[in-house]
Design a protein around this motif. Structure first.
Motif, PDB file in Angstrom:
ATOM      1  N   ILE A   1       0.840  -1.207   0.000  1.00  0.00           N
ATOM      2  CA  ILE A   1       0.000   0.000   0.000  1.00  0.00           C
ATOM      3  C   ILE A   1       0.870   1.250   0.000  1.00  0.00           C
ATOM      4  O   ILE A   1       0.659   2.181  -0.797  1.00  0.00           O
ATOM      5  CB  ILE A   1      -0.932   0.011   1.235  1.00  0.00           C
ATOM      6  N   GLU A   2       1.837   1.305   0.906  1.00  0.00           N
ATOM      7  CA  GLU A   2       2.683   2.497   1.029  1.00  0.00           C
ATOM      8  C   GLU A   2       3.542   2.697  -0.211  1.00  0.00           C
ATOM      9  O   GLU A   2       3.794   3.837  -0.624  1.00  0.00           O
ATOM     10  CB  GLU A   2       3.532   2.390   2.296  1.00  0.00           C
ATOM     11  N   GLU A   3       3.968   1.602  -0.845  1.00  0.00           N
ATOM     12  CA  GLU A   3       4.708   1.722  -2.111  1.00  0.00           C
ATOM     13  C   GLU A   3       3.792   2.239  -3.216  1.00  0.00           C
ATOM     14  O   GLU A   3       4.203   3.059  -4.048  1.00  0.00           O
ATOM     15  CB  GLU A   3       5.282   0.360  -2.503  1.00  0.00           C
ATOM     16  N   SER A   4       2.541   1.779  -3.228  1.00  0.00           N
ATOM     17  CA  SER A   4       1.592   2.220  -4.256  1.00  0.00           C
ATOM     18  C   SER A   4       1.263   3.702  -4.124  1.00  0.00           C
ATOM     19  O   SER A   4       1.130   4.411  -5.128  1.00  0.00           O
ATOM     20  CB  SER A   4       0.288   1.402  -4.166  1.00  0.00           C
ATOM     21  N   ILE A   5       1.133   4.169  -2.875  1.00  0.00           N
ATOM     22  CA  ILE A   5       0.800   5.573  -2.628  1.00  0.00           C
ATOM     23  C   ILE A   5       2.037   6.461  -2.728  1.00  0.00           C
ATOM     24  O   ILE A   5       1.957   7.639  -3.078  1.00  0.00           O
ATOM     25  CB  ILE A   5       0.137   5.737  -1.236  1.00  0.00           C
ATOM     26  N   GLY A   6       3.190   5.889  -2.402  1.00  0.00           N
ATOM     27  CA  GLY A   6       4.430   6.660  -2.448  1.00  0.00           C
ATOM     28  C   GLY A   6       4.714   7.421  -1.170  1.00  0.00           C
ATOM     29  O   GLY A   6       5.587   8.294  -1.151  1.00  0.00           O
ATOM     30  N   LEU A   7       3.980   7.084  -0.094  1.00  0.00           N
ATOM     31  CA  LEU A   7       4.169   7.762   1.191  1.00  0.00           C
ATOM     32  C   LEU A   7       4.001   6.762   2.325  1.00  0.00           C
ATOM     33  O   LEU A   7       3.267   5.776   2.194  1.00  0.00           O
ATOM     34  CB  LEU A   7       3.126   8.881   1.378  1.00  0.00           C
ATOM     35  N   LYS A   8       4.645   7.047   3.435  1.00  0.00           N
ATOM     36  CA  LYS A   8       4.401   6.280   4.653  1.00  0.00           C
ATOM     37  C   LYS A   8       3.067   6.724   5.221  1.00  0.00           C
ATOM     38  O   LYS A   8       2.790   7.921   5.326  1.00  0.00           O
ATOM     39  CB  LYS A   8       5.533   6.527   5.661  1.00  0.00           C
ATOM     40  N   LEU A   9       2.209   5.770   5.583  1.00  0.00           N
ATOM     41  CA  LEU A   9       0.854   6.091   5.991  1.00  0.00           C
ATOM     42  C   LEU A   9       0.593   5.902   7.484  1.00  0.00           C
ATOM     43  O   LEU A   9      -0.345   6.481   8.028  1.00  0.00           O
ATOM     44  CB  LEU A   9      -0.150   5.223   5.210  1.00  0.00           C
ATOM     45  N   PHE A  10       1.399   5.076   8.150  1.00  0.00           N
ATOM     46  CA  PHE A  10       1.159   4.769   9.556  1.00  0.00           C
ATOM     47  C   PHE A  10       2.435   4.935  10.368  1.00  0.00           C
ATOM     48  O   PHE A  10       3.543   4.759   9.858  1.00  0.00           O
ATOM     49  CB  PHE A  10       0.627   3.342   9.715  1.00  0.00           C
ATOM     50  N   GLU A  11       2.266   5.300  11.617  1.00  0.00           N
ATOM     51  CA  GLU A  11       3.389   5.440  12.540  1.00  0.00           C
ATOM     52  C   GLU A  11       3.205   4.458  13.691  1.00  0.00           C
ATOM     53  O   GLU A  11       2.094   4.303  14.221  1.00  0.00           O
ATOM     54  CB  GLU A  11       3.459   6.872  13.098  1.00  0.00           C
ATOM     55  N   ARG A  12       4.287   3.827  14.072  1.00  0.00           N
ATOM     56  CA  ARG A  12       4.233   2.925  15.220  1.00  0.00           C
ATOM     57  C   ARG A  12       4.531   3.715  16.491  1.00  0.00           C
ATOM     58  O   ARG A  12       5.548   4.387  16.585  1.00  0.00           O
ATOM     59  CB  ARG A  12       5.225   1.770  15.041  1.00  0.00           C
ATOM     60  N   THR A  13       3.615   3.646  17.460  1.00  0.00           N
ATOM     61  CA  THR A  13       3.763   4.365  18.720  1.00  0.00           C
ATOM     62  C   THR A  13       3.622   3.375  19.873  1.00  0.00           C
ATOM     63  O   THR A  13       3.329   2.192  19.674  1.00  0.00           O
ATOM     64  CB  THR A  13       2.674   5.447  18.863  1.00  0.00           C
ATOM     65  N   ALA A  14       3.801   3.888  21.086  1.00  0.00           N
ATOM     66  CA  ALA A  14       3.654   3.033  22.265  1.00  0.00           C
ATOM     67  C   ALA A  14       2.225   2.520  22.404  1.00  0.00           C
ATOM     68  O   ALA A  14       1.983   1.487  23.020  1.00  0.00           O
ATOM     69  CB  ALA A  14       4.054   3.812  23.521  1.00  0.00           C
ATOM     70  N   LYS A  15       1.280   3.244  21.829  1.00  0.00           N
ATOM     71  CA  LYS A  15      -0.124   2.849  21.918  1.00  0.00           C
ATOM     72  C   LYS A  15      -0.578   2.001  20.733  1.00  0.00           C
ATOM     73  O   LYS A  15      -1.741   1.623  20.645  1.00  0.00           O
ATOM     74  CB  LYS A  15      -1.002   4.095  22.032  1.00  0.00           C
ATOM     75  N   GLY A  16       0.326   1.744  19.817  1.00  0.00           N
ATOM     76  CA  GLY A  16      -0.041   0.939  18.663  1.00  0.00           C
ATOM     77  C   GLY A  16       0.317   1.634  17.366  1.00  0.00           C
ATOM     78  O   GLY A  16       1.107   2.584  17.350  1.00  0.00           O
ATOM     79  N   ILE A  17      -0.256   1.181  16.280  1.00  0.00           N
ATOM     80  CA  ILE A  17       0.024   1.752  14.965  1.00  0.00           C
ATOM     81  C   ILE A  17      -1.107   2.718  14.613  1.00  0.00           C
ATOM     82  O   ILE A  17      -2.283   2.369  14.668  1.00  0.00           O
ATOM     83  CB  ILE A  17       0.185   0.638  13.911  1.00  0.00           C
TER      84      ILE A  17
END
Length: 319
Positions: free
Chosen positions: A50-66
């Motif tokens: 998905i992120e390769e198709s869009i060309g951007l990082k879409l989600f961030e991993r945090t202490a509370k989850g993604i």
């Protein structure tokens, strides 16, 4: 660099969009994978695609989850719209095939609940197999659900402070207000009660900076009275009625249609004091690029009919 549209179309699949919706809903890749019945390694692979198709990082991993970042929230919102449209397509096809049934999701502010429930009753008398979802909330939250594609339309307001461009809005009805009390309130036995005499009583009011709250404060201000101090704040008619049951001295402001329903059940009483409503008309609001289903049009026709009005689908195109 974001790829061209044709590139995105050729690479993204429905499973990809299903995954990003699940990630936003569940907050972890493991739970999202389980929700759409794939393995976690499979979900990781899909997310990378998905992120390769869009060309951007879409989600961030945090202490509370993604969690989705700004781009991720944008992509997820449009994924929901696509799935919502697919759901409507299927329900409409089912309705065509069976000659009945289907599904409709409607948002509604508190003051329009009596109008909506009458229309739904009328509609279900004609189509008993119809499934209806009602989402009661304030206008801002209902507009957000419209944006997300989670509801077909809403009975709410689009205020001047909001971006009205994404919406079509058919003005429907005014929302007069009423002051209500417990049926044993001491002032009910008094003649010609004025608003000034109510100022020192305890109140339950709608939340701050809302038109319903501003309406009663405007009336107080006109009389040179102080704004009501230390009210209980509630946006729920049910909570308001329950509070009135517990405290015979409590006063509240409700939409007149809602108040009259509870009066008819002898749960509350109306005080004969007029309030100038500062609220704009309740409208039928939908996303500008969204085509309503035949069932949605029938429900809107029932809403109009109960107000003694005639509805024409072409009304939307005259806006």
């Amino acid at each position: 660099m974001v790829p061209l549209l044709n590139s995105i179309i050729s690479r993204l699949r429905f499973k990809h969009m299903q995954l990003i919706i699940a990630i936003e809903d569940y907050g972890t890749l493991h739970k999202a994978a389980k929700a759409i019945s794939i393995s976690q390694p499979g979900a990781t692979k899909l997310l990378n695609e998905i992120e390769e198709s869009i060309g951007l990082k879409l989600f961030e991993r945090t202490a509370k989850g993604i969690v989705p970042n700004e781009a991720g929230s944008c992509v997820t919102r449009y994924a929901r719209l696509i799935f919502n449209d697919l759901s409507h397509m299927r329900e409409e096809i089912v309705g065509i095939a069976e000659g009945a049934g289907g599904h409709i999701a409607v948002g509604c502010i508190m003051g329009a609940i009596p109008l909506l429930t009458r229309a739904i009753y009328d509609l279900r008398c004609d189509q008993p197999e119809l499934t209806v979802e009602i989402f009661e909330n304030n206008s801002a939250n209902l507009l957000h659900k419209i944006d997300q594609g989670r509801i077909d339309f809403a009975l709410c307001r689009v205020s001047s402070g909001q971006n009205i461009l994404p919406y079509d809005n058919l003005g429907l009805s005014e929302e007069p207000l009423a002051i209500v009390a417990n049926t044993a309130h001491p002032l009910l036995n008094c003649k010609n009660v004025s608003l000034a005499e109510l100022a020192d009583h305890p109140w339950v009011l709608y939340t701050s900076n809302t038109p319903m709250r501003q309406s009663i404060e405007y009336e107080m201000h006109k009389l040179g009275l102080e704004i009501i101090k230390h009210p209980v704040e509630s946006s729920s008619a049910f909570s308001t009625i329950m509070l009135l049951q517990h405290d015979v001295n409590l006063l509240a402001v409700l939409p007149l249609d809602v108040a009259e329903f509870f009066v008819s059940k002898n749960l509350i009483s109306l005080l004969d004091i007029k309030i100038t409503s500062l609220m704009s008309k309740i409208g039928i609001v939908k996303r500008k690029d969204f085509n309503l289903t035949p069932t949605a049009h029938i429900l809107i026709a029932k809403l109009y009919q109960n107000l003694g009005l005639a509805y024409d689908k072409s009304d939307w195109h005259r806006k």
